[in-house]
Design a protein around this motif. Structure first.
Motif, PDB file in Angstrom:
ATOM      1  N   ASN A 110      33.488 -55.526  22.685  1.00 52.51           N
ATOM      2  CA  ASN A 110      32.535 -54.838  23.437  1.00 52.51           C
ATOM      3  C   ASN A 110      31.361 -55.546  24.087  1.00 52.51           C
ATOM      4  OD1 ASN A 110      33.954 -52.231  22.772  1.00 52.51           O
ATOM      5  ND2 ASN A 110      32.958 -52.255  20.798  1.00 52.51           N
ATOM      6  N   SER A 126      34.470 -46.366  15.706  1.00 51.54           N
ATOM      7  CA  SER A 126      34.722 -47.436  17.066  1.00 51.54           C
ATOM      8  C   SER A 126      33.413 -48.127  17.296  1.00 51.54           C
ATOM      9  CB  SER A 126      35.210 -46.710  18.108  1.00 51.54           C
ATOM     10  OG  SER A 126      34.170 -45.521  18.560  1.00 51.54           O
ATOM     11  N   ASP A 127      32.162 -47.472  16.809  1.00 48.11           N
ATOM     12  CA  ASP A 127      31.019 -48.198  17.310  1.00 48.11           C
ATOM     13  C   ASP A 127      30.396 -49.127  16.141  1.00 48.11           C
ATOM     14  OD1 ASP A 127      30.528 -46.625  19.346  1.00 48.11           O
ATOM     15  OD2 ASP A 127      29.558 -44.976  18.452  1.00 48.11           O
ATOM     16  N   VAL A 163      26.304 -52.491  14.508  1.00 48.08           N
ATOM     17  CA  VAL A 163      26.703 -51.683  15.589  1.00 48.08           C
ATOM     18  C   VAL A 163      27.111 -52.697  16.762  1.00 48.08           C
ATOM     19  CG1 VAL A 163      25.543 -50.145  17.365  1.00 48.08           C
ATOM     20  CG2 VAL A 163      24.664 -50.135  15.001  1.00 48.08           C
ATOM     21  N   SER A 201      28.524 -51.256  19.768  1.00 49.51           N
ATOM     22  CA  SER A 201      28.534 -50.751  20.949  1.00 49.51           C
ATOM     23  C   SER A 201      27.038 -50.417  21.474  1.00 49.51           C
ATOM     24  CB  SER A 201      29.292 -49.445  20.768  1.00 49.51           C
ATOM     25  OG  SER A 201      30.570 -49.348  20.379  1.00 49.51           O
ATOM     26  N   MET A 244      22.748 -52.356  20.023  1.00 47.64           N
ATOM     27  CA  MET A 244      23.693 -53.374  19.576  1.00 47.64           C
ATOM     28  C   MET A 244      23.308 -54.355  18.849  1.00 47.64           C
ATOM     29  SD  MET A 244      26.304 -55.428  22.184  1.00 47.64           S
ATOM     30  CE  MET A 244      27.196 -53.946  22.745  1.00 47.64           C
ATOM     31  N   ALA A 249      24.948 -46.688  20.680  1.00 52.59           N
ATOM     32  CA  ALA A 249      25.607 -45.886  19.660  1.00 52.59           C
ATOM     33  C   ALA A 249      24.713 -45.218  19.030  1.00 52.59           C
ATOM     34  CB  ALA A 249      26.191 -46.915  18.724  1.00 52.59           C
ATOM     35  N   THR A 303      19.467 -43.114  18.878  1.00 54.70           N
ATOM     36  CA  THR A 303      20.203 -44.295  19.151  1.00 54.70           C
ATOM     37  C   THR A 303      19.939 -45.377  18.587  1.00 54.70           C
ATOM     38  OG1 THR A 303      20.100 -42.957  21.510  1.00 54.70           O
ATOM     39  CG2 THR A 303      20.516 -45.246  21.410  1.00 54.70           C
TER      40      THR A 303
END
Length: 730
Positions: free
Chosen positions: A478, A403-404, A353, A355, A375, A358, A372
């Motif tokens: 990120n 994208s995460d 992960v 982000s 990161m 995420a 949830t």
């Protein structure tokens, strides 16, 4: 034009110019700046009959008129005529930029050359970049400024449609490296101009607007993607894909089948024979050469996938993300030989992960029930499409946005590892404001501290180890920047942020005394900030506002200019007087004679006695005494007087593991050898000397031009210290 300027223009990042010069860019309207594509005659008349001189490749002129194939130009204050076909408009190949920080533009890439003020907001073109410098053009005038002062306008290109979850491309159709091709180079030998079809061999390969990692990132290519190479240097390739152009690292590419290739020292085996393999041991160390005493480049964990290039005896030569190294062959298994029943065959790989906050959803919908994740959490993935990735969280199937997540593979890096991967890591940590030192290829305590800061900011376990999860987050784009980059400090400020800024100033040379790092923003710190602001082309306010701090932590932050003194510089900072000219008080030796029955401590005192008697003698490269010395010539000569033979070079002695290695300055004893990384190359031992105690050492200095005593506790030699070696145990 001086030699330094000429070298910058002809040898460094002018690849972009050379390539676009060949592209047949359309002519602009009259009155524009243009560059000369090759040596061409200049004439006094439009009929090109009265020659007045020659224009050289890379000269920049102003075109003031065009008639047919003849251009009227202004150059050096004179009006002349030349062939239009020998010119290309600057606008067609250079990068438009804006001066974001007021500074100065220099006649050559040297702050001692003549200069003029460069106002904020000025529009210029970037012709080339090299390290901290950018060569710029405005209205037909060419000069040099710090790259950090400029903001590229960019081309607006978006990232490519590369797929980070696709498996590595089949490399069976690849037969060699670009760098080995036999092709025509430019007259200086630095740029090879050749059209070559190639494929990406790195797992991911960033593409930039110019030949610099500090330029605008245009996108990312994936292993197996095909591109066209138009020209390349030892480090960079200029490529095109689907009508878009950019720069990428040459080592990330290899030629397609049918292009002959030669072996290169960096990659001595044909990558076309590479086969996918997986680490099946719990972990395996990767070395620079096939020896467990070689430099450690990193550690691969079980499950990491690599390209196996060759097996020789018990060693395997492998590639991962464009990096090459050696590991135990027994730790690897070819993917084709893996026992499918040994692992969960449904899992396609792992991902992390990248982000903040995420979510994993029960269905492929952001409106579905979700939990949830944090990161840095690492999961197995079992499938994916253009938007979603199927994962398992606590044994339950969920779906996450692509994208995460990052599935990229990296070798784990930890304390005392070394190599290019470490330097890439440190540059990334510096850019985010976590590293206070100058990036090097040596994983040190500074790297550990920086990683812990990043991991804390991401909510990850603070291990100080660059494991796969940490690197996935760091390189994802990120990762959060350090709060320090948004801080503003001034006289009277105190605390950790002040301490960190002072450490960064010490690393860059604007402070030279470790005692100046006290966490209190006083007049000395303000003076050091002023020195930095001046060198960076800004206003010398002495206030470390957020813009100054960001510039200070930029990968292009300038070091203290040569000839300038640090804000806390003091003459004879070791203090006192000595009976031996040039030796600090209390550190001179009186052991003037030697016999073999002496204790080791007494023998080392004689070595120092011999060394101190060489003080002031001239430095000459390659000299071994007795009138002149180079650094290793001095150490070899002094130890020879007690019957000890040292290897001839600093590199050979520094990497001689027969002598105990001393990682920190605090571990040094009087008479030990000390080694320094003074050249930006692939090793960490470029200079050597003899430790005297009290943080002082004696050495033959090329900078001073003679044998001198210097301080290890702060300043330049503190920053470039690599390690010590114990010749005799006292």
């Amino acid at each position: 034009m001086n030699n330094k300027c000429c070298k910058f223009k002809r040898i460094t990042a002018l690849l972009l110019m050379l390539l676009m010069l060949l592209s047949g860019a359309p002519a602009l309207a009259e009155s524009y700046s243009a560059a000369v594509t090759d040596s061409v005659a200049a004439y006094a008349d439009a009929s090109l009959t009265r020659k007045v001189g020659d224009l050289e490749r890379y000269d920049v002129v102003t075109v003031t008129g065009i008639k047919g194939e003849v251009a009227r130009i202004r150059y050096g204050g004179y009006t002349m005529y030349t062939r239009l076909g020998a010119l290309v408009a600057v606008k067609d190949f250079a990068t438009a930029a804006t001066v974001q920080t007021a500074g100065r533009v220099y006649q050559s890439p040297d702050t001692t050359s003549q200069s003029l003020a460069l106002k904020q907001g000025t529009q210029v073109y970037i012709l080339a970049t090299s390290g901290d410098w950018a060569m710029i053009e405005k209205d037909g005038n060419v000069g040099y400024t710090f790259l950090s002062c400029l903001q590229s306008a960019g081309s607006g290109s978006s990232e490519s449609d590369s797929d980070p979850f696709l498996p590595d491309g089949d490399s069976s159709n690849n037969t060699g490296d670009l760098a080995g091709s036999g092709s025509t180079t430019t007259n200086n030998g630095s740029v090879t101009i050749e059209t070559v079809e190639a494929v990406v061999k790195s797992a991911t390969l960033p593409v930039y607007a110019s030949a610099s990692t500090s330029s605008k990132k245009l996108g990312t290519l994936k292993a197996g993607q095909a591109v066209t190479v138009h020209a390349y240097t030892a480090d960079w390739a200029y490529i095109s894909l689907s009508g878009k152009y950019g720069f990428c690292a040459l080592k990330g590419l290899q030629k397609k089948s049918g292009d002959a290739a030669e072996e290169t020292p960096e990659n001595p085996f044909d990558p076309g024979t590479a086969v996918p393999a997986t680490v099946t041991a719990s972990s395996v160390t990767v070395y620079q050469s096939a020896s467990s005493s070689a430099k450690k480049l990193g550690t691969l964990k079980k499950g990491a996938e690599v390209k196996l290039l060759k097996v020789s005896g018990s060693w395997a030569y492998i590639e991962l993300n464009g990096n090459y190294g050696y590991c135990a062959a027994s730790a690897l298994t070819k993917n084709s030989e893996l026992d499918s029943g040994a692992t969960d065959s449904s899992a396609m790989g792992s991902c992390t992960v990248v982000s903040a906050s995420a979510k994993a959803y029960a269905k492929k919908s952001t409106s579905a029930a979700s939990i949830t994740l944090s990161m840095g959490d690492t999961l197995d993935f079992y499938g994916y499409d253009s938007k979603w990735v199927e994962v398992k969280v606590s044994g339950k199937t969920g779906y996450m946005l692509r994208s995460d997540l990052s599935p990229a593979s990296y070798a784990e890096l930890k304390n005392e590892d070394s190599g290019d991967a470490v330097k890439t890591l440190e540059n990334a940590l510096l850019a985010l404001g976590y590293l206070d030192s100058v990036p090097s290829s040596n994983f040190s305590a500074n790297t550990v501290t920086a990683l812990k800061r990043l991991q804390a900011a991401c909510g990850m376990e603070q291990t100080g180890v660059a494991d796969v999860a940490t690197q996935r987050v760091l390189y994802s784009g990120n990762a959060p920047a350090s709060p320090l980059l948004s801080a503003s400090l001034t006289s009277g400020s105190s605390g950790e942020n002040v301490t960190r800024v002072q450490n960064r100033l010490l690393a860059l040379g604007y402070l030279c005394q470790s005692s100046s790092v006290d966490g209190s923003y006083g007049s000395t710190t303000a003076s050091a900030i002023k020195l930095f602001q001046t060198a960076a082309g800004g206003s010398a306010t002495g206030v470390a506002d957020s813009a100054t701090i960001r510039a200070l932590y930029s990968t292009s932050a300038p070091k203290l200019p040569s000839g300038s003194k640090a804000a806390d510089y003091k003459e004879n900072s070791y203090g006192g007087s000595s009976s031996v000219s040039g030796m600090p008080a209390g550190l001179e030796s009186t052991t003037s004679s030697y016999n073999s029955s002496m204790s080791n401590a007494q023998k080392l005192e004689h070595v120092i006695y011999v060394a101190q008697n060489q003080l002031g003698k001239k430095y000459v490269f390659g000299a071994t005494g007795t009138a002149t010395f180079d650094c290793s010539g001095l150490t070899q000569y002094c130890f020879k007087q007690i019957g000890v033979t040292l290897k001839r070079t600093a590199y050979a002695e520094g990497y001689n593991d027969e002598r105990p290695k001393l990682s920190g300055i605090s571990s040094l004893r009087r008479g030990d050898l000390v080694f320094f990384n003074t050249v930006s190359d692939g090793d960490l031992c470029d200079h050597t000397g003899i430790y005297l105690g009290s943080s002082m050492f004696i050495h033959a200095s090329s900078g001073a031009g003679k044998v001198i005593v210097s301080n290890l506790s702060s300043g330049y030699y503190n920053r470039v210290f690599s390690w010590g070696r114990r010749v005799l145990s006292a």
